[in-house]
Design an enzyme around this catalytic site. Structure first.
Site, short mmCIF file in Angstrom:
data_model
loop_
_atom_site.label_atom_id
_atom_site.label_comp_id
_atom_site.label_asym_id
_atom_site.label_seq_id
_atom_site.Cartn_x
_atom_site.Cartn_y
_atom_site.Cartn_z
N ASP A 15 0.84 -1.19 0.00
CA ASP A 15 0.00 0.00 0.00
C ASP A 15 0.89 1.25 0.00
O ASP A 15 2.09 1.17 0.26
CB ASP A 15 -0.90 -0.04 1.24
CG ASP A 15 -1.76 1.19 1.38
OD1 ASP A 15 -2.49 1.53 0.43
OD2 ASP A 15 -1.70 1.83 2.45
N ASP A 17 -0.31 5.23 0.88
CA ASP A 17 -0.58 6.20 1.95
C ASP A 17 -0.66 5.50 3.31
O ASP A 17 -1.42 4.55 3.48
CB ASP A 17 -1.90 6.92 1.70
CG ASP A 17 -1.88 7.75 0.42
OD1 ASP A 17 -1.12 8.73 0.40
OD2 ASP A 17 -2.59 7.41 -0.53
N ASP A 175 -1.58 -0.79 6.02
CA ASP A 175 -1.65 -0.08 7.29
C ASP A 175 -3.06 -0.05 7.89
O ASP A 175 -3.26 0.55 8.94
CB ASP A 175 -1.17 1.36 7.12
CG ASP A 175 -2.16 2.21 6.31
OD1 ASP A 175 -2.53 1.79 5.20
OD2 ASP A 175 -2.56 3.28 6.79
#
Length: 223
Positions: A15, A17, A175
């Site tokens: 991922d 961001d 995240d």
């Protein structure tokens, strides 16, 4: 925490961001500028941190509601936001400690790498270049690459197909619960970082196989 019992991996999906780059500063600048254009006060940084991760449309709609602006302003707000974001992309963001090193270590192990993000490709690809991360990835898919975004498994399945690997041998690194849910549905093992944006919820509750403080920790965990 020993992850070596998973067996070998052929690839990893990462991922962007909240996982590779802390981009809240960029969001704050672009959203603030767009809201000021429309005559509204900026929203808080804390709100942005809780809200990012589900794609630009979700972010803009939630931001308008938070600012007390009517839903009818969505198209204008989206246009202004995109203009401002393209202008400031990367200026107020930083690569997380251990992220570049961790991705480079995975590549050095021979893994094929894909960056799969809900961020539009027009934002994601220039950001990876600006932060010196793009060369590590074989492919990059933004949130507009397919008809559905994470937490739907489709982007991960398409990435596995493009990399020539199977989900069971492809590690997802993210995240948030978006990443965990997408990985579970796709059949990928998943590790989450502790520092990202998990919509205000503890990342340990997202159902990952493991949670780490830094991506470069994976080098020893997967040994």
């Amino acid at each position: 925490m020993d992850l070596s019992h998973w067996g070998g991996f052929d690839a990893a999906i990462v991922d962007l961001d909240g996982t590779l780059v802390d981009t809240v500063g960029d969001f704050e600048l672009a959203l603030g500028a767009a809201l000021r254009d429309l005559g509204y006060a900026p929203v808080s940084r804390a709100f942005i941190s809780r809200t990012v991760g589900k794609g630009t449309e979700h972010l803009i709609r939630r931001t308008l509601a938070e600012a007390g602006a009517p839903e009818a302003l969505y198209e204008t707000a989206n246009e202004r936001y995109r203009e401002h974001y393209l202008r400031i992309n990367g200026q107020a963001s930083t690569v997380y400690p251990g992220a570049a090193e961790g991705v480079a270590a995975l590549k050095a192990r021979g893994l094929k790498l894909a960056c799969v993000t809900n961020k539009p490709a027009a934002f994601a690809k220039p950001l990876l270049i600006a932060k010196g991360l793009s060369a590590s990835f074989d492919i990059t898919y933004g949130g507009d690459a397919f008809e559905r975004k994470k937490p739907d498994p489709l982007p991960l399945l398409k990435a596995c197909e493009a990399l020539g690997t199977t989900p069971a041998r492809t590690l997802m690194i993210g995240d948030s619960q978006n990443d965990a849910q997408a990985a579970r549905a796709a059949g990928c093992p998943v590790v989450l970082v502790r520092y990202g944006y998990n919509h205000g919820e503890p990342v340990e509750a997202a159902g990952a196989d493991a949670v780490v403080d830094r991506i470069d920790e994976l080098q020893s965990l997967l040994a």
